[in-house]
Scaffold this active site. Structure first.
Site, PDB file in Angstrom:
ATOM      1  N   ASN A  45       0.850  -1.187   0.000  1.00  0.00           N
ATOM      2  CA  ASN A  45       0.000   0.000   0.000  1.00  0.00           C
ATOM      3  C   ASN A  45       0.895   1.251   0.000  1.00  0.00           C
ATOM      4  O   ASN A  45       1.828   1.337   0.788  1.00  0.00           O
ATOM      5  CB  ASN A  45      -0.910  -0.026   1.240  1.00  0.00           C
ATOM      6  N   HIS A  56      -3.314   0.433  -3.620  1.00  0.00           N
ATOM      7  CA  HIS A  56      -3.431  -0.587  -2.575  1.00  0.00           C
ATOM      8  C   HIS A  56      -2.360  -1.656  -2.804  1.00  0.00           C
ATOM      9  O   HIS A  56      -1.780  -1.733  -3.901  1.00  0.00           O
ATOM     10  CB  HIS A  56      -4.821  -1.219  -2.609  1.00  0.00           C
ATOM     11  N   GLU A  58      -2.584  -4.898  -3.233  1.00  0.00           N
ATOM     12  CA  GLU A  58      -2.913  -5.836  -4.304  1.00  0.00           C
ATOM     13  C   GLU A  58      -2.732  -5.167  -5.666  1.00  0.00           C
ATOM     14  O   GLU A  58      -2.235  -5.775  -6.613  1.00  0.00           O
ATOM     15  CB  GLU A  58      -4.360  -6.338  -4.160  1.00  0.00           C
ATOM     16  N   SER A  81      -7.574  -9.012   4.363  1.00  0.00           N
ATOM     17  CA  SER A  81      -8.748  -9.260   3.523  1.00  0.00           C
ATOM     18  C   SER A  81      -8.919  -8.131   2.505  1.00  0.00           C
ATOM     19  O   SER A  81      -8.902  -6.953   2.878  1.00  0.00           O
ATOM     20  CB  SER A  81      -9.990  -9.370   4.421  1.00  0.00           C
ATOM     21  N   CYS A  83     -10.156  -5.240   0.065  1.00  0.00           N
ATOM     22  CA  CYS A  83     -11.279  -4.298   0.039  1.00  0.00           C
ATOM     23  C   CYS A  83     -12.115  -4.568  -1.227  1.00  0.00           C
ATOM     24  O   CYS A  83     -11.743  -5.383  -2.067  1.00  0.00           O
ATOM     25  CB  CYS A  83     -10.744  -2.868   0.038  1.00  0.00           C
ATOM     26  N   CYS A  86     -10.128  -3.977  -4.537  1.00  0.00           N
ATOM     27  CA  CYS A  86      -9.188  -5.041  -4.897  1.00  0.00           C
ATOM     28  C   CYS A  86      -9.914  -6.359  -5.173  1.00  0.00           C
ATOM     29  O   CYS A  86      -9.468  -7.150  -6.010  1.00  0.00           O
ATOM     30  CB  CYS A  86      -8.130  -5.201  -3.816  1.00  0.00           C
ATOM     31  N   ASP A 146      -8.159   5.349   5.116  1.00  0.00           N
ATOM     32  CA  ASP A 146      -7.922   4.269   4.159  1.00  0.00           C
ATOM     33  C   ASP A 146      -9.163   3.432   3.919  1.00  0.00           C
ATOM     34  O   ASP A 146      -9.426   3.016   2.795  1.00  0.00           O
ATOM     35  CB  ASP A 146      -6.768   3.370   4.642  1.00  0.00           C
TER      36      ASP A 146
HETATM   37 ZN   LIG Z   1      -7.737  -2.687  -1.742  1.00  0.00          ZN
END
Ligand SMILES: [Zn+2]
Length: 149
Positions: A45, A56, A58, A81, A83, A86, A146
């Site tokens: 991130n 982010h 990912e 986990s 968001c 993503c 965030d």
């Molecule tokens: Zn994300």
């Protein structure tokens, strides 16, 4: 996939998360692996570092991997986990599997991904939980920014 493999891949994402923390950023890391187990890309991130709320972990790993002919059989490994944004990326490109370090501090879209046929491996790693708990405790305003609260 076996747990040893999941932990080995997760360790790379954790390295990325710690690198992000050391830069003054949000400690979430990710890595994208190919169907044959090749590391395609890794990242963390960079909301703070790049002043970019769309960077982010990912997304960073996905971009680092460059263009891939197909995402079938690929695995996105993330310390937290994913968001909705993503999770959408995973579905958009047909990434077949997501390894999730933890979903205790934040419960994103991994249930939704599972409902749509994505193989979800929830590791529930205490080190990942600790990393996020410490960060959220020390940076509540940044964390709320965030997650959009
Ligand atoms: Zn994300």
């Amino acid at each position: 996939m076996d747990q040893a493999q999941a932990h080995q891949w997760l360790a790379i994402a954790v390295e990325e998360a710690r690198a992000g923390l050391a830069e003054g950023g949000i400690p979430i890391g990710a890595a994208l692996y190919g169907a044959d187990g090749t590391l395609l890309g890794r990242g963390h991130n960079r909301r703070v570092q790049d002043d970019d709320p769309s960077m982010h972990a990912e997304t960073a790993a996905f971009r680092a991997a460059g263009r891939q002919r197909s995402y079938r059989g690929t695995t996105m490994v993330t310390t937290l986990s994913p968001c909705w944004y993503c999770s959408g990326l995973v579905r958009q490109f047909g990434i077949g599997r997501v390894v999730v370090g933890e979903a205790t501090t934040f419960h994103g879209g991994h249930d939704w991904l599972a409902e749509h046929g994505v193989d979800i491996v929830l590791v529930d790693d205490p080190a990942c939980v600790r990393l996020m708990r410490d960060f959220i405790e020390n940076n509540p305003a940044l964390w709320n920014e965030d997650i959009g609260d």
